[in-house]
Scaffold this active site. Structure first.
Site, mmCIF file in Angstrom:
data_model
loop_
_atom_site.group_PDB
_atom_site.id
_atom_site.type_symbol
_atom_site.label_atom_id
_atom_site.label_comp_id
_atom_site.label_asym_id
_atom_site.label_seq_id
_atom_site.Cartn_x
_atom_site.Cartn_y
_atom_site.Cartn_z
ATOM 1 N N LYS A 184 37.301 39.980 42.512
ATOM 2 C CA LYS A 184 38.558 39.575 41.893
ATOM 3 C C LYS A 184 39.557 39.027 42.931
ATOM 4 O O LYS A 184 39.257 38.991 44.120
ATOM 5 C CB LYS A 184 39.149 40.763 41.126
ATOM 6 C CG LYS A 184 38.209 41.318 40.045
ATOM 7 C CD LYS A 184 37.971 40.308 38.969
ATOM 8 C CE LYS A 184 37.069 40.671 37.818
ATOM 9 N NZ LYS A 184 36.367 41.896 37.750
HETATM 10 C C1 LIG Z 1 36.690 40.768 31.615
HETATM 11 C C2 LIG Z 1 36.422 42.062 32.313
HETATM 12 N N1 LIG Z 1 36.888 43.204 31.775
HETATM 13 C C3 LIG Z 1 36.668 44.394 32.369
HETATM 14 C C4 LIG Z 1 35.979 44.506 33.547
HETATM 15 C C5 LIG Z 1 35.733 45.840 34.141
HETATM 16 O O1 LIG Z 1 36.400 46.004 35.345
HETATM 17 P P1 LIG Z 1 35.853 47.022 36.446
HETATM 18 O O2 LIG Z 1 34.626 46.431 37.035
HETATM 19 O O3 LIG Z 1 36.994 47.111 37.419
HETATM 20 O O4 LIG Z 1 35.609 48.327 35.758
HETATM 21 C C6 LIG Z 1 35.469 43.349 34.130
HETATM 22 C C7 LIG Z 1 34.663 43.431 35.350
HETATM 23 O O5 LIG Z 1 34.655 43.230 36.348
HETATM 24 C C8 LIG Z 1 35.704 42.096 33.513
HETATM 25 O O6 LIG Z 1 35.244 40.959 34.054
#
Ligand SMILES: Cc1ncc(COP(=O)(O)O)c(C=O)c1O
Length: 387
Positions: A184
């Site tokens: 990110k």
């Molecule tokens: C659109 C979206 N929502 C939620 C997440 C979940 O985030 P995390 O990996 O920090 O749990 C991601 C993943 O990276 C994502 O791309």
């Protein structure tokens, strides 16, 4: 061809970031301490929200937002199939039912007209996703929500640093969720954040991430209190001081990171716009994307190969392409539980067949960008059909 695989995304961590983490390791606080509050305050200020509550991941942040938004068994929440499964899963964590609505052809974000058709008396929330970093159609979505008393939980895991009608993503929806996974715009290793202007949501979010307890360890220590109360069924979803020290440093480079991603996106657009074999990601006039991803869509009728072959050819050039996303309703869990068979969401499904994400991260060098462009030119030229 490149000597090593260029990944589709990668973190950038500098020596000062490392020193900030080392300093915390030598301090008294490893978990919830002063760095958590500092990170949250800096983050809230940066996006222009009243409150920012940190979590151990974006997924935990989504779960907490679904809880704070009051989702419960019997409720429905409308979301997009063109996302990572965690967006829809958080609805299931609360025992509620995800209802998908198809996406718009231009941005692959939730189509507000489709959302409207999926709203029922059971609907409690709408969860748009800012796909690839391009803000969803937030005004029409918020209007649908306002007219019916629904909550908007925006999954902005892709969109830190993006803007919609000159407003920062994170300051617009009832709650906005971010992820700090290494691919990110900024990273804390694992980590997430919810921003909101609603004090009640913020308090519930803070409790939910800390076992449902009504005050945190630092508050209790400073007040000399041994007493605490568990007031709701929460989780341990806390982000550590170690992670927040990294987040504070990373956040300072957000603008720089987004600007670099934009420059890479513009370069890709310039160099690939002459190829009728691909559709490039669009940026609408009201939006400033933060370019988390650069998903191109293949015009298969102008190619002699399918997506799998093009994907393999680019990987053979050591370009670490990826695909975002397999539509959520097509995953076996969703098929088995809800009976999806494919064909329900034609825009998302047809896009999926054609999507390839090119490498996109702020640490890419000019050479990396050149390598991608050269490989894409080569593969598209090779597989171009005569028409
Ligand atoms: C659109 C979206 N929502 C939620 C997440 C979940 O985030 P995390 O990996 O920090 O749990 C991601 C993943 O990276 C994502 O791309």
């Amino acid at each position: 061809m490149r000597a090593t695989l260029l990944p589709y995304g990668h973190q950038s961590v500098d020596e000062k970031d490392i020193q900030a983490v080392v300093d915390v390791l030598r301090s008294d606080w490893l978990t919830t301490g002063p760095k958590v509050a500092e990170f949250e305050e800096a983050f809230a200020e940066r996006v222009g929200a009243k409150h920012a509550v940190s979590f151990s991941s974006g997924t935990a942040a989504l779960h907490a937002a679904a809880f704070a938004g009051g989702l419960k068994p019997g409720d429905e929440a409308v979301t997009t199939p063109m996302t990572f499964a965690a967006t829809a899963n958080c609805i299931l964590y609360q025992g509620a039912t995800p209802v998908f609505a198809d996406v718009s052809l231009d941005t692959l974000n939730l189509d507000p007209r489709q959302v409207e058709q999926r709203v029922t008396p059971k609907t409690r929330a709408i969860l748009p996703v800012d796909y690839a970093g391009h803000p969803a159609d937030l005004d029409p979505i918020r209007k649908i929500a306002a007219d019916r008393g629904l909550i908007v939980i925006e999954d902005a895991s892709h969109a830190l640093g993006a803007q919609y009608h000159d407003r920062n993503v994170g300051s617009i929806s009832d709650m906005t969720v971010f992820s700090f996974h290494p691919v990110k715009h900024i990273t804390t290793g694992e980590g997430g954040m919810v921003t909101t202007n609603n004090a009640q949501f913020a308090e519930t979010l803070r409790r939910f991430r800390n076992h449902g307890i009504s005050s945190d360890a630092r508050q209790r220590q400073s007040q000399g209190h041994w007493h605490y109360e568990m007031v709701l069924l929460g989780f341990n979803y806390r982000l550590t001081d170690i992670a927040c020290a990294l987040g504070i440093r990373q956040l300072r480079r957000l603008d720089e990171n987004v600007a670099r991603r934009r420059a890479i996106a513009m370069r890709y657009c310039e160099e690939l716009s002459g190829f009728p074999q691909v559709i490039l990601p669009a940026e609408k006039s009201e939006a400033r994307s933060s370019w988390h991803l650069f998903p191109i869509r293949l015009r298969l009728e102008r190619l002699t190969a399918d997506r799998a072959q093009i994907f393999r050819a680019l990987r053979a050039e050591n370009i670490g392409v990826n695909v975002h996303y397999i539509p959520v309703h097509l995953h076996p869990y969703y098929r088995d539980r809800f009976g999806y068979k494919g064909g329900e969401y034609p825009v998302a499904e047809q896009a999926y067949e054609r999507l390839i994400s090119l490498p996109m991260f702020h640490g890419m060098t000019e050479r990396d960008v050149e390598d991608v462009i050269r490989a894409v030119h080569k593969v598209l030229t090779y597989f171009a059909s005569d028409i």
